[in-house]
Design an enzyme around this catalytic site. Structure first.
Site, PDB file in Angstrom:
ATOM      1  N   ASP A 154       0.841  -1.198   0.000  1.00  0.00           N
ATOM      2  CA  ASP A 154       0.000   0.000   0.000  1.00  0.00           C
ATOM      3  C   ASP A 154       0.877   1.249   0.000  1.00  0.00           C
ATOM      4  O   ASP A 154       2.072   1.189   0.324  1.00  0.00           O
ATOM      5  CB  ASP A 154      -0.947   0.020   1.217  1.00  0.00           C
ATOM      6  CG  ASP A 154      -0.210   0.108   2.534  1.00  0.00           C
ATOM      7  OD1 ASP A 154       0.834  -0.562   2.690  1.00  0.00           O
ATOM      8  OD2 ASP A 154      -0.654   0.860   3.434  1.00  0.00           O
ATOM      9  N   GLU A 210       0.285  -0.666   5.868  1.00  0.00           N
ATOM     10  CA  GLU A 210       1.364  -0.025   6.641  1.00  0.00           C
ATOM     11  C   GLU A 210       1.143   1.475   6.751  1.00  0.00           C
ATOM     12  O   GLU A 210       1.389   2.072   7.790  1.00  0.00           O
ATOM     13  CB  GLU A 210       2.719  -0.314   5.983  1.00  0.00           C
ATOM     14  CG  GLU A 210       3.917  -0.012   6.886  1.00  0.00           C
ATOM     15  CD  GLU A 210       4.315   1.454   6.946  1.00  0.00           C
ATOM     16  OE1 GLU A 210       4.870   1.894   7.964  1.00  0.00           O
ATOM     17  OE2 GLU A 210       4.051   2.192   5.975  1.00  0.00           O
TER      18      GLU A 210
HETATM   19 ZN   LIG Z   1       6.797   2.309   4.083  1.00  0.00          ZN
END
Ligand SMILES: [Zn+2]
Length: 463
Positions: A91, A153
């Site tokens: 992501d 994340e």
């Molecule tokens: Zn990162």
């Protein structure tokens, strides 16, 4: 061995580069609820890329409520060899206003030895580095490998802990490589060995039953906003040292970080002084910091000529490795309760925390890693601190307390502009990072067979 691997990495790089560009083309923005389909597509592409000559078993798991799909790829360990876990995330941060970019954020573009595009460095380069290292070993590395590529994340890895809980045994590893940090400079391999933690509080100050005329009552009745400002001013002394009692200061690594460079990177304006004293590393990596994040108070436009009855602020500490976030938050709450001027009523609400982290950098896995990165970069590894918390690091460290944790860079440097416009990847350092990781897998196999030989020698000699 080293030359063979060098050639093998060179051979797989063009394909890996094309794969990285394909990943960048998918706008996998985890903060955008409308991008769920793009996240899934990105997970599927990641899985497909690991199936192509990198790993023997690949699957997508999506079994934690509220989580994003997680890609797992595996190469079983040859007998007696350790297992290495390789982490990256697919992501990315939102691109923001595309007009502020020099070219389209999700269309990869090479210029001046750098590859531009959202996610080019953070952290699709991490995925590509793992692909390159595994393909250079023909998908059969001399150690066991488990790859985990997560998709949340950039929103703080909220369900990673639950995922690691659920799949602890399948992910168990002797060495963990988290390829999601930056090198301190182009050509200088860097391991991030400490991270600061965080402890936040919200403080509300009340001085009056309600807002009243500033002409009639001002001069004797204190307004809440001035009171709050005086309270917030007690967080630092004149020179900008943090004045909250009981916070820890850690020992900084011996890494140079010139103040001029720091000023330029932070964009500190001419004439504005830096806070605190000592070297920059001890101020931003291993020392505490206090910041006022926000204030709720009447807006300037349309402000009445009135004494404000109440005002609140959100205060944030960054805390040193070795400190404890719960204890630091209590210390901050105590400071805010004890320092309100003029007998004002104060209410402190404790908010988010993140534990700081320090890697134990001794031991054979770290020695092997330093050798591998030195060979690939032709430069010694330097230790860096991280000023901010990285939630996933703490999750892995908690789940596998016995493992050696390496926080590496897949080629990003301070000019990579991660999270900002014109994010980019330094391509030569990316190639070195790919070689370094391929060498690391070989070094770890070597180290473990040497250790094994030694053990059997001891066993034979009966000592
Ligand atoms: Zn990162």
């Amino acid at each position: 061995m080293s030359d063979d691997l060098r050639r093998a990495v060179q051979k797989v790089l063009p394909g890996v580069r094309a794969d990285l560009e394909a990943l960048i083309r998918i706008p996998s923005v985890s903060a955008d609820p409308a991008a769920a389909e793009d996240l899934r597509r990105c997970a599927e592409l990641t899985a497909q890329l690991f199936r192509a000559g990198a790993a023997q078993e690949v699957e997508i798991l999506d079994d934690v409520p509220g989580g994003r799909p997680v890609v797992l790829a595996r190469c079983p360990a040859p007998p007696g060899r350790p297992t290495v876990l390789l982490y990256a995330h697919y992501d990315v941060q939102p691109a923001g206003d595309p007009a502020l970019w020099s070219s389209r954020p999700f269309e990869p573009r090479e210029s001046g030895g750098r590859l531009y595009g959202r996610g080019s460095a953070d952290d699709k380069a991490g995925i590509a580095t793992h692909l390159a290292a595994l393909r250079a070993h023909d998908g059969r590395p001399p150690v066991g490998v488990v790859v985990i590529v997560e998709g949340e994340e950039e929103i703080g890895s909220p369900t990673l802990g639950a995922f690691l809980d659920r799949h602890r045994d399948r992910l168990a590893a002797d060495v963990i490589v988290l390829a999601d940090s930056e090198n301190i400079d182009v050509g200088v391999p860097s391991f991030t060995t400490t991270l600061r933690g965080m402890a936040n509080c919200v403080v509300e100050v009340r001085t009056l039953a309600e807002s009243v005329h500033s002409g009639t009552y001002g001069g004797a009745a204190p307004d809440a906003l001035t009171t709050l400002c005086r309270l917030l001013a007690t967080l630092h002394d004149e020179d900008g040292h943090v004045m909250v009692d009981g916070l820890v200061t850690g020992r900084p690594p011996r890494t140079g970080y010139p103040a001029e460079r720091f000023r330029a990177e932070a964009g500190v304006l001419d004439g504005v002084r830096l806070l605190g004293s000592g070297g920059i590393p001890e101020r931003v990596w291993t020392g505490p910091a206090a910041t006022v994040l926000a204030i709720d108070a009447p807006a300037v436009s349309g402000a009445a000529n009135a004494l404000t009855a109440s005002a609140r602020a959100k205060v944030s500490l960054r805390i040193a490795p070795g400190d404890d976030a719960v204890r630091a938050r209590a210390a901050l709450a105590r400071h805010l309760s004890d320092h309100a001027p003029w007998g004002a009523q104060v209410e402190v609400t404790e908010a988010e925390i993140a534990q700081p982290y320090a890697v134990d950098t001794r031991g054979p896995a770290f020695d092997a890693a330093r050798r591998a990165y030195r060979r690939a970069f032709d430069a010694d590894v330097v230790d860096l601190g991280g000023g901010g918390a990285i939630p996933f690091v703490a999750e892995f460290a908690a789940a596998y307390p016995e493992a050696a944790v390496l926080i590496t860079s897949p080629g990003g440097d301070p000019a990579a502009r991660a999270h900002s416009t014109d994010e980019n990847l330094h391509l030569a350092d990316f190639e070195r990072a790919c070689l370094a990781e391929a060498l690391l897998l070989a070094e770890l196999a070597d180290w473990s067979s040497r250790a094994q030989e030694q053990l059997s020698r001891y066993a034979r000699s009966g000592t």
